[in-house]
Design an enzyme around this catalytic site. Structure first.
Site, PDB file in Angstrom:
ATOM      1  NE  ARG A 148      -4.108  -1.758   0.159  1.00  0.00           N
ATOM      2  CZ  ARG A 148      -4.154  -3.016  -0.281  1.00  0.00           C
ATOM      3  NH1 ARG A 148      -3.110  -3.546  -0.887  1.00  0.00           N
ATOM      4  NH2 ARG A 148      -5.251  -3.736  -0.141  1.00  0.00           N
ATOM      5  CB  SER A 224      -8.821  -2.053   4.127  1.00  0.00           C
ATOM      6  OG  SER A 224      -9.074  -3.308   3.570  1.00  0.00           O
ATOM      7  CD  GLU A 320      -5.865   1.472   2.183  1.00  0.00           C
ATOM      8  OE1 GLU A 320      -5.323   1.287   1.096  1.00  0.00           O
ATOM      9  OE2 GLU A 320      -7.010   1.953   2.278  1.00  0.00           O
TER      10      GLU A 320
HETATM   11  N1  EPU Z   1     -10.822 -11.300   9.704  1.00  0.00           N
HETATM   12  C1  EPU Z   1     -11.403 -11.178  10.947  1.00  0.00           C
HETATM   13  N2  EPU Z   1     -12.585 -10.502  11.055  1.00  0.00           N
HETATM   14  C2  EPU Z   1     -13.200  -9.936   9.979  1.00  0.00           C
HETATM   15  C3  EPU Z   1     -12.606 -10.064   8.704  1.00  0.00           C
HETATM   16  C4  EPU Z   1     -11.405 -10.736   8.590  1.00  0.00           C
HETATM   17  O1  EPU Z   1     -10.900 -11.671  11.941  1.00  0.00           O
HETATM   18  O2  EPU Z   1     -14.264  -9.312  10.165  1.00  0.00           O
HETATM   19  C5  EPU Z   1      -9.526 -12.008   9.630  1.00  0.00           C
HETATM   20  C6  EPU Z   1      -9.683 -13.430   9.119  1.00  0.00           C
HETATM   21  O3  EPU Z   1      -8.797 -14.243   9.855  1.00  0.00           O
HETATM   22  C7  EPU Z   1      -9.237 -13.350   7.691  1.00  0.00           C
HETATM   23  C8  EPU Z   1      -8.169 -12.251   7.766  1.00  0.00           C
HETATM   24  O4  EPU Z   1      -8.680 -11.337   8.720  1.00  0.00           O
HETATM   25  O5  EPU Z   1      -8.703 -14.548   7.252  1.00  0.00           O
HETATM   26  C9  EPU Z   1      -7.926 -11.530   6.457  1.00  0.00           C
HETATM   27  O6  EPU Z   1      -9.167 -10.984   5.951  1.00  0.00           O
HETATM   28  P1  EPU Z   1      -9.352 -10.674   4.398  1.00  0.00           P
HETATM   29  O7  EPU Z   1      -9.024 -11.896   3.605  1.00  0.00           O
HETATM   30  O8  EPU Z   1     -10.692 -10.080   4.178  1.00  0.00           O
HETATM   31  O9  EPU Z   1      -8.216  -9.621   4.068  1.00  0.00           O
HETATM   32  P2  EPU Z   1      -7.746  -8.295   4.819  1.00  0.00           P
HETATM   33  O10 EPU Z   1      -6.334  -8.507   5.225  1.00  0.00           O
HETATM   34  O11 EPU Z   1      -8.695  -7.894   5.881  1.00  0.00           O
HETATM   35  C10 EPU Z   1      -6.750  -7.259   2.649  1.00  0.00           C
HETATM   36  C11 EPU Z   1      -6.779  -5.933   1.955  1.00  0.00           C
HETATM   37  C12 EPU Z   1      -8.065  -5.779   1.159  1.00  0.00           C
HETATM   38  C13 EPU Z   1      -8.150  -6.916   0.144  1.00  0.00           C
HETATM   39  C14 EPU Z   1      -8.110  -8.252   0.901  1.00  0.00           C
HETATM   40  C15 EPU Z   1      -8.053  -9.422  -0.046  1.00  0.00           C
HETATM   41  C16 EPU Z   1      -5.463  -4.406   3.325  1.00  0.00           C
HETATM   42  C17 EPU Z   1      -5.478  -3.211   4.226  1.00  0.00           C
HETATM   43  N3  EPU Z   1      -6.654  -4.845   2.919  1.00  0.00           N
HETATM   44  O12 EPU Z   1      -7.801  -7.240   3.610  1.00  0.00           O
HETATM   45  O13 EPU Z   1      -7.984  -4.539   0.449  1.00  0.00           O
HETATM   46  O14 EPU Z   1      -9.340  -6.833  -0.623  1.00  0.00           O
HETATM   47  O15 EPU Z   1      -6.897  -8.296   1.706  1.00  0.00           O
HETATM   48  O16 EPU Z   1      -6.813  -9.498  -0.647  1.00  0.00           O
HETATM   49  O17 EPU Z   1      -4.388  -4.911   2.993  1.00  0.00           O
HETATM   50  C18 EPU Z   1      -8.527  -2.235   0.571  1.00  0.00           C
HETATM   51  O18 EPU Z   1      -7.310  -2.015   0.544  1.00  0.00           O
HETATM   52  O19 EPU Z   1      -9.359  -1.292   0.636  1.00  0.00           O
HETATM   53  C19 EPU Z   1      -8.995  -3.613   0.548  1.00  0.00           C
HETATM   54  C20 EPU Z   1     -10.293  -3.922   0.622  1.00  0.00           C
END
Ligand code: EPU
Length: 332
Positions: A148, A224, A320
Site C-alpha cells: 500500500r 479497508s 489506509e
Molecule cells: N478477519 C477477521 N474478522 C473480519 C474479517 C477478517 O478476523 O471481520 C480475519 C480473518 O482471519 C481473515 C483475515 O482477517 O482470514 C484476512 O481478511 P481478508 O481476507 O478479508 O483480508 P484483509 O487482510 O482484511 C486485505 C486488503 C483488502 C483486500 C483483501 C483481499 C489491506 C489493508 N486490505 O484485507 O484490500 O481486498 O486483503 O486481498 O491490505 C482495501 O485495501 O481497501 C482492501 C479492501
C-alpha cells in the site's frame, strides 16, 4: 461523506495541468490530486485547489512473446479496465476486480487484493511533476512500490499521474489460493478451462460477500480503513503465544503481517455503530457511513478503534485511506 473544495478543476488532458496550477494563488495554499475519491476521507471542507484527474483512453502499445502492453489514461475507472481486459481474455488484472477508484490512483497506494498487486502488472507510470512543471516517465522499478505504498504516496504533493503502462502476461497463471476463491469458482458450476473472466467473476463474488461496493444501496466506505500492521517476528511470536488464533503472514526481512481485521474484531468492534458511523458487520476492517455520518464522525470512530487496539494488543493501527485535511491528529 459531503465535503466542499474551495476550487475544483477537472484535468482532462495533461495540457490542462499548467492552467490549473495558475489558479492556485486564488485558491489558498493547499493542493490535492484526486482520482475517484474512494480512498480519501475528508474530515472537513478542503481549503484549496483540488485537481480531479479525468484523462480518458486505453491505448495499445504493442506486444512481444511474453506480454501485451497498454497505456491507460489516469481517469479511466479501474474496474472498467479490469472488465475491458477480461472480456478480451487478457490475463493479469482479474484478481483486482471490483476495486473502486481510477487507474491513476492505483499506483499511488499500489492497490492489491487476492494475492496480486498493481506492481505485478505495471510497466511504467507517467506523471506530471507539479514542482518542476514537466512530464516524467518512471519505469516500475523506480516507483518504490511497497505494501500500500509507492513514491507517489511518499511525495504526494509532487506528482500528478497522467497514465499507467501495463505489461499483461500472455500466459494465464491463475492465482486461486486466497481463501474463498476456489469455493467461489466451484459455485459457478462452469465446465471447461478457467478463463480470466471466470476468475474475475469469482473474485467479484468473494468481494461482494464481505465488502460494501460503491453501489447506491450499499453503505459508503473507503474499503479497508486500516493497513495490516507489519511487525517484527519476535513481537508476532510473543502475541501468538497469548492469542494462538492470531492470523500471521510472513512478509520478508524478519517481518510478519498481522490481520488488522482480526485485532479489531477481537477488541469487540465488529458491527459497532456510533450514530451513522459504524464498523461493517461483515468485515471488521471496513468503516461505513450508514447515512448521514460526517467525515469527522468516521474519524472519531477510527481514533477510538486505534486507541482500543493499542491498549489491548500494544499495536498502533495506521489508517489506509488518505485523511484530509492533514493534521497532527491524523497520523499521515
Ligand atoms: N478477519 C477477521 N474478522 C473480519 C474479517 C477478517 O478476523 O471481520 C480475519 C480473518 O482471519 C481473515 C483475515 O482477517 O482470514 C484476512 O481478511 P481478508 O481476507 O478479508 O483480508 P484483509 O487482510 O482484511 C486485505 C486488503 C483488502 C483486500 C483483501 C483481499 C489491506 C489493508 N486490505 O484485507 O484490500 O481486498 O486483503 O486481498 O491490505 C482495501 O485495501 O481497501 C482492501 C479492501
Amino acid at each position: 461523506v459531503d465535503a466542499c473544495a474551495r476550487c475544483l478543476v477537472r484535468i482532462e488532458t495533461p495540457t490542462d495541468i499548467p492552467a490549473a496550477l495558475a489558479l492556485q494563488p486564488h485558491c489558498g495554499a493547499d493542493r490535492l490530486v484526486l482520482g475517484g475519491g474512494s480512498n480519501v476521507l475528508f474530515t472537513a471542507d478542503f481549503p484549496g485547489l483540488v485537481m480531479q484527474v479525468a484523462i480518458p483512453g486505453i491505448q495499445w502499445l504493442g506486444e512481444d512473446e511474453l506480454y501485451r502492453y497498454l497505456s491507460v489514461g489516469a481517469g479511466v475507472n479501474w474496474h472498467a479496465l479490469v472488465r475491458w481486459s477480461v472480456e478480451r481474455d487478457y490475463a493479469g488484472l482479474e484478481n483486482l476486480a471490483l476495486i473502486p477508484g481510477t487507474v491513476g490512483a492505483a499506483p499511488v497506494q499500489n492497490i492489491g487484493a487476492y494475492g496480486v498487486e498493481l506492481a505485478d502488472v505495471c510497466r511504467a507510470v507517467e506523471a506530471y511533476d507539479l514542482e518542476q512543471g514537466r512530464m516524467h516517465r518512471f519505469a516500475a522499478a523506480d516507483c518504490r512500490f511497497g505494501y500500500r505504498d509507492s513514491r507517489f504516496k511518499q511525495e504526494a504533493s509532487r506528482w500528478l499521474i497522467t497514465a499507467v503502462e501495463f505489461a499483461l502476461p500472455k500466459v494465464f497463471e491463475p492465482k486461486t489460493d486466497y481463501p474463498g476463491v476456489e469455493a467461489a469458482l466451484a459455485a459457478q458450476g462452469a465446465a471447461g478451462p478457467l478463463t480470466p473472466r471466470r476468475l474475475a467473476d469469482a473474485i467479484e463474488a468473494v468481494r461482494r460477500s464481505k465488502l460494501p461496493s460503491l453501489e447506491a444501496d450499499q453503505p459508503g466506505s473507503a474499503g479497508s480503513f486500516f493497513k495490516n500492521p507489519l511487525v517484527c517476528t519476535e513481537l508476532a511470536e510473543a502475541l501468538a503465544k497469548r492469542y494462538p488464533a492470531l492470523p500471521r503472514y510472513p512478509a520478508g526481512e524478519g517481518r510478519v503481517k498481522l490481520s488488522a481485521a482480526w485485532l479489531i474484531e477481537q477488541a469487540g468492534w465488529k458491527g459497532v455503530r456510533r450514530g451513522d458511523a459504524g464498523v461493517y458487520d461483515r468485515h471488521a476492517l471496513v468503516l461505513v457511513n450508514y447515512g448521514r455520518a460526517s467525515g469527522a464522525d468516521i474519524w472519531a470512530l477510527a481514533k477510538e478503534i486505534i486507541a482500543s487496539v493499542q491498549e489491548r494488543f500494544g499495536i498502533t493501527l495506521e489508517p489506509e485511506p488518505l485523511i484530509l485535511p492533514r493534521d497532527a491528529d491524523s497520523g499521515v
